[in-house]
Write a protein that holds these residues in place. Structure first.
Motif, PDB file in Angstrom:
ATOM      1  N   MET A 126       0.814  -0.734  -0.260  1.00 38.07           N
ATOM      2  CA  MET A 126       0.082   0.070  -0.073  1.00 38.07           C
ATOM      3  C   MET A 126       0.725   1.623  -0.153  1.00 38.07           C
ATOM      4  O   MET A 126       1.695   1.610   0.865  1.00 38.07           O
ATOM      5  CB  MET A 126      -0.785  -0.099   1.258  1.00 38.07           C
ATOM      6  N   ILE A 128       0.840   5.629   0.459  1.00 34.75           N
ATOM      7  CA  ILE A 128       0.372   7.039   0.672  1.00 34.75           C
ATOM      8  C   ILE A 128       0.939   8.127   0.541  1.00 34.75           C
ATOM      9  O   ILE A 128       2.412   8.362   0.523  1.00 34.75           O
ATOM     10  CB  ILE A 128       0.183   7.127   2.286  1.00 34.75           C
ATOM     11  N   LEU A 166      -8.524   0.256   6.849  1.00 30.30           N
ATOM     12  CA  LEU A 166      -8.046  -1.170   5.863  1.00 30.30           C
ATOM     13  C   LEU A 166      -7.552  -2.058   6.930  1.00 30.30           C
ATOM     14  O   LEU A 166      -7.922  -2.952   6.156  1.00 30.30           O
ATOM     15  CB  LEU A 166      -6.584   0.556   5.271  1.00 30.30           C
ATOM     16  N   ALA A 293      -0.723  -0.043  -5.400  1.00 26.00           N
ATOM     17  CA  ALA A 293      -1.911   0.041  -4.451  1.00 26.00           C
ATOM     18  C   ALA A 293      -1.781   1.829  -3.338  1.00 26.00           C
ATOM     19  O   ALA A 293      -0.804   2.014  -3.207  1.00 26.00           O
ATOM     20  CB  ALA A 293      -2.696  -0.625  -3.519  1.00 26.00           C
ATOM     21  N   THR A 294      -2.756   2.006  -3.694  1.00 24.34           N
ATOM     22  CA  THR A 294      -2.806   3.552  -3.429  1.00 24.34           C
ATOM     23  C   THR A 294      -3.897   4.325  -2.644  1.00 24.34           C
ATOM     24  O   THR A 294      -5.157   3.642  -3.037  1.00 24.34           O
ATOM     25  CB  THR A 294      -2.585   4.678  -3.614  1.00 24.34           C
ATOM     26  N   MET A 295      -4.223   4.172  -1.318  1.00 19.58           N
ATOM     27  CA  MET A 295      -4.578   5.110  -0.577  1.00 19.58           C
ATOM     28  C   MET A 295      -5.053   6.157  -0.078  1.00 19.58           C
ATOM     29  O   MET A 295      -3.655   6.887   0.215  1.00 19.58           O
ATOM     30  CB  MET A 295      -4.464   4.125   1.377  1.00 19.58           C
ATOM     31  N   ILE A 300      -9.282   3.958  -1.431  1.00 24.60           N
ATOM     32  CA  ILE A 300      -7.991   3.120  -1.880  1.00 24.60           C
ATOM     33  C   ILE A 300      -8.674   2.835  -3.143  1.00 24.60           C
ATOM     34  O   ILE A 300      -9.686   2.633  -3.635  1.00 24.60           O
ATOM     35  CB  ILE A 300      -7.703   1.758  -1.215  1.00 24.60           C
ATOM     36  N   LYS A 325     -11.853   3.919  -7.972  1.00 30.21           N
ATOM     37  CA  LYS A 325     -11.609   4.181  -6.320  1.00 30.21           C
ATOM     38  C   LYS A 325     -12.221   2.688  -5.899  1.00 30.21           C
ATOM     39  O   LYS A 325     -13.691   3.123  -5.808  1.00 30.21           O
ATOM     40  CB  LYS A 325     -11.555   5.644  -6.235  1.00 30.21           C
TER      41      LYS A 325
END
Length: 377
Positions: A126, A128, A166, A293-295, A300, A325
């Motif tokens: 993940m 950010i 999450l 993968a991005t939050m 996410i 999203k």
């Protein structure tokens, strides 16, 4: 129950040590493709190739394969290897990070956490973005940092809410990257680091920086990086040619675990602003999905594009709609549903070019003269 443990790395050894103290499982071999490890004197059982292990499975000598919680690339290779040999997923067990490293629990409690691979609720990676803007402003930046017109930081309270949500779906994230823009621009960076470590005690936290502000790091940030065992990664650009040695020595002297990459000489244009790429083809050959993968707050996505494409769209009036999203506050959402969506093509894939053109790295010289060709093939 006769089992084979996958890998003779740190995680494989932890599984073997745990099971060797219990009679429920009998480890008959360790599957390790790296033959350099075959001479490891610590390995009590056999170390065998995947091919030999499959033969043993077919002969009934192995009932299950145990896959330990490993780094994203390792885990991917293991699963693909077993798929090649047509091993049914019902014959795969998963040893979670909690079962491997939570020594406050009894052996019986930790072993009880070893469960069907299908029930795995761990996430490979993940990311950010703790800053949208950057102090380097590279042309062709995939995050469009050079198109961000003013300082832009996430709302910390939204981030905190998001990472707690999450955790509800994924008990462990194997790698958690803190990126930007340039993350060192965020004066509250230490708060993000502490919160990630609090929520995910076993995650591999990596802080990715261009290095320009390293020697200006505050004492509180240095303390957070060290206490939370963060790996500081400096992406080395030509702009650092006169200071990279000082940056490296600063990190070493402060006791910060660090990696300095090789010099970045090229950037890849990964966008097709015309939006006429094949969505399915792009998605299935994309090597960023999952690993990037991005939050953002409580949302996410399988990659960063849904959260940054608006900078390109707004700059050049493209009218691109943000899709892909996943809202972690959505009613009825499950871990399985998140996984399904993260492995499903979405409309924004039409604007990507995974095999895009490679161009020489350079900084933006004049923001008033930026052109769409600077980001799109």
């Amino acid at each position: 129950m006769n089992v084979a443990v996958i890998s003779w790395g740190r995680e494989g050894k932890a599984v073997y040590d745990l099971l060797s103290r219990n009679k429920q499982y009998k480890v008959v071999c360790v599957v390790e493709e790296n033959s350099e490890k075959w001479n490891d004197e610590e390995c009590a059982p056999w170390i065998v190739s995947s091919g030999r292990a499959v033969c043993m499975f077919e002969e009934g000598k192995i009932e299950y394969f145990i896959v330990p919680s490993m780094a994203e690339a390792q885990n991917y290779r293991v699963i693909k290897m077993l798929e090649v040999y047509h091993i049914n997923i019902d014959n795969l067990l998963y040893a979670s990070a909690e079962s491997l490293w939570n020594t406050t629990l009894s052996d019986e409690e930790r072993i009880s956490m070893i469960n069907s691979y299908k029930l795995c609720n761990e996430l490979d990676a993940m990311e950010i973005h703790v800053a949208e803007h950057c102090n380097l402003n590279c042309k062709n930046c995939s995050m469009f940092c050079g198109l961000v017109k003013k300082e832009a930081y996430p709302d910390y309270n939204e981030f905190e809410k998001g990472i707690i949500l999450l955790k509800k779906y994924f008990q462990h994230v194997k790698i958690f990257r803190i990126i930007g823009g340039e993350p060192l621009l965020n004066k509250d960076l230490d708060k993000y680091i502490y919160k990630i470590r609090d929520i995910y005690p076993y995650t591999d936290i990596r802080l990715i920086s261009n290095g320009i502000l390293v020697k200006q790091m505050s004492d509180k940030l240095i303390k957070a990086v060290k206490e939370c065992h963060v790996t500081f990664i400096v992406t080395q650009y030509a702009a650092l040619k006169g200071s990279i040695d000082e940056i490296k020595m600063f990190l070493v002297e402060k006791g910060i675990t660090n990696i300095v990459t090789e010099v970045v000489t090229e950037f890849q244009k990964i966008y097709n602003a015309s939006g006429n790429s094949n969505i399915d083809e792009n998605f299935y050959r994309c090597h960023w999905k999952g690993s990037c993968a991005t939050m953002y707050g409580t949302q996410i996505a399988t990659c960063f594009v849904p959260f940054v494409i608006h900078y390109l769209s707004d700059q050049f009036n493209l009218g691109i709609l943000e899709t892909g999203k996943i809202d972690l506050e959505e009613n009825g959402l499950t871990t399985q549903e998140i996984r399904r969506r993260m492995h499903t093509p979405f409309d924004l894939c039409r604007y990507c070019a995974p095999k895009g053109d490679w161009v020489t790295w350079e900084r933006i010289k004049n923001k008033k003269e930026m052109a769409l060709v600077d980001w799109s093939i």
